[in-house]
Design a protein around this motif. Structure first.
Motif, PDB file in Angstrom:
ATOM      1  N   GLY A  61       0.829  -1.197   0.000  1.00 43.72           N
ATOM      2  CA  GLY A  61       0.000   0.000   0.000  1.00 43.72           C
ATOM      3  C   GLY A  61       0.861   1.244   0.000  1.00 43.72           C
ATOM      4  N   ILE A  62       0.375   2.298  -0.642  1.00 44.47           N
ATOM      5  CA  ILE A  62       1.167   3.522  -0.766  1.00 44.47           C
ATOM      6  C   ILE A  62       0.400   4.709  -0.193  1.00 44.47           C
ATOM      7  CG2 ILE A  62       2.452   2.701  -2.764  1.00 44.47           C
ATOM      8  CD1 ILE A  62       0.563   4.213  -4.548  1.00 44.47           C
ATOM      9  N   THR A  63       1.028   5.863  -0.189  1.00 44.29           N
ATOM     10  CA  THR A  63       0.436   7.053   0.404  1.00 44.29           C
ATOM     11  C   THR A  63      -0.834   7.461  -0.344  1.00 44.29           C
ATOM     12  OG1 THR A  63       1.794   8.474  -1.004  1.00 44.29           O
ATOM     13  CG2 THR A  63       2.675   7.905   1.155  1.00 44.29           C
ATOM     14  N   PRO A  64      -1.772   8.105   0.357  1.00 45.22           N
ATOM     15  CA  PRO A  64      -3.029   8.518  -0.284  1.00 45.22           C
ATOM     16  C   PRO A  64      -2.833   9.355  -1.538  1.00 45.22           C
ATOM     17  CG  PRO A  64      -3.206   8.762   2.091  1.00 45.22           C
ATOM     18  CD  PRO A  64      -1.772   8.410   1.804  1.00 45.22           C
ATOM     19  N   ILE A  65      -1.840  10.258  -1.522  1.00 47.40           N
ATOM     20  CA  ILE A  65      -1.607  11.144  -2.661  1.00 47.40           C
ATOM     21  C   ILE A  65      -1.290  10.362  -3.931  1.00 47.40           C
ATOM     22  CG2 ILE A  65      -0.029  12.880  -3.589  1.00 47.40           C
ATOM     23  CD1 ILE A  65      -2.014  13.999  -1.627  1.00 47.40           C
ATOM     24  N   SER A  66      -0.600   9.244  -3.795  1.00 46.25           N
ATOM     25  CA  SER A  66      -0.164   8.474  -4.967  1.00 46.25           C
ATOM     26  C   SER A  66      -1.113   7.338  -5.329  1.00 46.25           C
ATOM     27  CB  SER A  66       1.237   7.903  -4.710  1.00 46.25           C
ATOM     28  OG  SER A  66       2.149   8.918  -4.385  1.00 46.25           O
ATOM     29  N   CYS A  67      -2.113   7.102  -4.493  1.00 50.43           N
ATOM     30  CA  CYS A  67      -3.012   5.975  -4.725  1.00 50.43           C
ATOM     31  C   CYS A  67      -3.786   6.056  -6.046  1.00 50.43           C
ATOM     32  CB  CYS A  67      -3.983   5.827  -3.553  1.00 50.43           C
ATOM     33  SG  CYS A  67      -3.417   4.654  -2.304  1.00 50.43           S
ATOM     34  N   PRO A  68      -4.462   7.187  -6.342  1.00 55.38           N
ATOM     35  CA  PRO A  68      -5.240   7.223  -7.590  1.00 55.38           C
ATOM     36  C   PRO A  68      -4.417   6.963  -8.843  1.00 55.38           C
ATOM     37  CG  PRO A  68      -5.914   9.002  -6.137  1.00 55.38           C
ATOM     38  CD  PRO A  68      -4.691   8.388  -5.522  1.00 55.38           C
ATOM     39  N   PRO A  69      -3.257   7.630  -9.036  1.00 58.84           N
ATOM     40  CA  PRO A  69      -2.463   7.331 -10.236  1.00 58.84           C
ATOM     41  C   PRO A  69      -2.007   5.881 -10.306  1.00 58.84           C
ATOM     42  CG  PRO A  69      -1.724   9.384  -9.231  1.00 58.84           C
ATOM     43  CD  PRO A  69      -2.660   8.741  -8.264  1.00 58.84           C
ATOM     44  N   TYR A  70      -1.618   5.325  -9.161  1.00 59.49           N
ATOM     45  CA  TYR A  70      -1.129   3.950  -9.145  1.00 59.49           C
ATOM     46  C   TYR A  70      -2.242   2.966  -9.499  1.00 59.49           C
ATOM     47  CZ  TYR A  70       0.592  -0.513  -7.377  1.00 59.49           C
ATOM     48  OH  TYR A  70       0.950  -1.838  -7.260  1.00 59.49           O
ATOM     49  N   VAL A  71      -3.401   3.128  -8.875  1.00 59.99           N
ATOM     50  CA  VAL A  71      -4.532   2.228  -9.145  1.00 59.99           C
ATOM     51  C   VAL A  71      -4.953   2.324 -10.606  1.00 59.99           C
ATOM     52  CG1 VAL A  71      -6.974   1.814  -8.651  1.00 59.99           C
ATOM     53  CG2 VAL A  71      -5.361   2.179  -6.765  1.00 59.99           C
ATOM     54  N   LEU A  72      -5.041   3.539 -11.122  1.00 60.32           N
ATOM     55  CA  LEU A  72      -5.437   3.713 -12.521  1.00 60.32           C
ATOM     56  C   LEU A  72      -4.429   3.078 -13.471  1.00 60.32           C
ATOM     57  CD1 LEU A  72      -6.722   7.417 -12.407  1.00 60.32           C
ATOM     58  CD2 LEU A  72      -8.105   5.359 -12.774  1.00 60.32           C
ATOM     59  N   SER A  73      -3.135   3.136 -13.111  1.00 61.27           N
ATOM     60  CA  SER A  73      -2.103   2.547 -13.974  1.00 61.27           C
ATOM     61  C   SER A  73      -2.180   1.027 -14.003  1.00 61.27           C
ATOM     62  CB  SER A  73      -0.713   2.987 -13.505  1.00 61.27           C
ATOM     63  OG  SER A  73      -0.362   2.350 -12.288  1.00 61.27           O
ATOM     64  N   LEU A  74      -2.802   0.427 -12.980  1.00 65.07           N
ATOM     65  CA  LEU A  74      -2.951  -1.030 -12.959  1.00 65.07           C
ATOM     66  C   LEU A  74      -4.040  -1.508 -13.907  1.00 65.07           C
ATOM     67  CD1 LEU A  74      -2.724  -1.752  -9.110  1.00 65.07           C
ATOM     68  CD2 LEU A  74      -0.932  -2.052 -10.834  1.00 65.07           C
ATOM     69  N   GLY A  75      -5.020  -0.642 -14.157  1.00 61.41           N
ATOM     70  CA  GLY A  75      -6.145  -1.060 -14.989  1.00 61.41           C
ATOM     71  C   GLY A  75      -6.208  -0.430 -16.358  1.00 61.41           C
ATOM     72  N   LEU A  76      -5.367   0.584 -16.609  1.00 63.52           N
ATOM     73  CA  LEU A  76      -5.394   1.306 -17.879  1.00 63.52           C
ATOM     74  C   LEU A  76      -3.970   1.455 -18.429  1.00 63.52           C
ATOM     75  CD1 LEU A  76      -7.976   4.071 -16.862  1.00 63.52           C
ATOM     76  CD2 LEU A  76      -8.411   2.097 -18.341  1.00 63.52           C
ATOM     77  N   PRO A  77      -3.811   1.696 -19.731  1.00 63.56           N
ATOM     78  CA  PRO A  77      -2.479   1.719 -20.363  1.00 63.56           C
ATOM     79  C   PRO A  77      -1.500   2.767 -19.844  1.00 63.56           C
ATOM     80  CG  PRO A  77      -4.200   1.449 -22.013  1.00 63.56           C
ATOM     81  CD  PRO A  77      -4.909   1.739 -20.725  1.00 63.56           C
ATOM     82  N   PRO A  78      -1.901   4.030 -19.558  1.00 66.05           N
ATOM     83  CA  PRO A  78      -0.905   5.018 -19.124  1.00 66.05           C
ATOM     84  C   PRO A  78      -0.152   4.583 -17.870  1.00 66.05           C
ATOM     85  CG  PRO A  78      -2.946   6.112 -19.733  1.00 66.05           C
ATOM     86  CD  PRO A  78      -3.237   4.644 -19.720  1.00 66.05           C
ATOM     87  N   THR A  79       1.060   5.086 -17.722  1.00 65.52           N
ATOM     88  CA  THR A  79       1.905   4.737 -16.586  1.00 65.52           C
ATOM     89  C   THR A  79       1.480   5.526 -15.342  1.00 65.52           C
ATOM     90  OG1 THR A  79       3.510   6.491 -17.047  1.00 65.52           O
ATOM     91  CG2 THR A  79       3.837   4.364 -18.154  1.00 65.52           C
TER      92      THR A  79
END
Length: 216
Positions: free
Chosen positions: A35-53
């Protein structure tokens, strides 16, 4: 006597180095899979399900937050604050660069994951200190909360907590929709939420003590 140009150069170096250190801290937390910090959670989760890094999604999130600041502040949004666009781009590139550099890092045991997580938190706190110490511009996440505070009159600290909680809720929703399960939010998220702020205070006190010793 240090000139104005030299002072500005050193502050820019402090800001750039701080962003690089923060990026490495975020990526090390990602590598632990705790698990990572709240600030970085949305970009990380989105990168797991969608093409952008994760870096590209970080840039996108920051662009949205800069637009939010402009909407909230309107004429009070100073031209210098557009420099956050450059900061957002650099930060996103740093994150993707650190993801590439640490591709081979896979902690093999839970104690190693914890150690890597703690190292990431230390780097995050150090990077935040260098960013704040530069006295130039805030990262868009903090800039948005500051703009919200100015518009509503509510304390920055309370709005920061509410903002972080909102990011976690958004991350959970995106994770469930894209992946069918919750990713990126575990015990490490809770540890980072409390530990990074504490470590930032410790680093600030140590730096103040060193400066005081040099003056005496």
């Amino acid at each position: 006597m240090m000139t104005v140009r030299q002072s500005l150069f050193l502050r820019l170096v402090s800001l750039a180095f701080g962003l690089a250190v923060m990026a490495m801290g975020i990526v090390l937390c990602i590598r632990t899979d705790l698990g990572i910090t709240p600030i970085s959670c949305p970009p990380y989760v989105l990168s797991l399900g969608l093409p952008p890094t994760v870096g590209q999604f970080t840039i996108l999130m920051h662009l949205v937050l800069i637009a939010g600041q402009k909407f909230l502040l309107r004429r009070e949004f100073l031209p210098v604050q557009w420099l956050q666009l450059v900061l957002a781009l650099v930060f996103g590139v740093f994150i993707d660069g650190c993801m590439w550099l640490t591709a081979s890092i896979v902690p093999g045991s839970y104690p190693m994951c914890i150690l890597t997580l703690l190292t990431g938190n230390v780097l995050l706190a150090l990077g935040m200190y260098l960013e704040i110490r530069s006295h130039l511009i805030l990262v868009p996440t903090d800039g948005f909360v500051q703009a919200l505070s100015r518009r509503t009159g509510r304390p920055f600290s309370r709005l920061k907590i509410a903002f972080d909680v909102s990011l976690l809720l958004v991350s959970i929703a995106c994770s469930l929709v894209l992946l069918g399960r919750i990713e990126g939010i575990r015990e490490g998220t809770l540890v980072s939420a409390f530990l990074v702020g504490y470590l930032l205070g410790v680093i600030r006190r140590i730096a103040d003590a060193i400066r005081q010793k040099r003056r005496s």
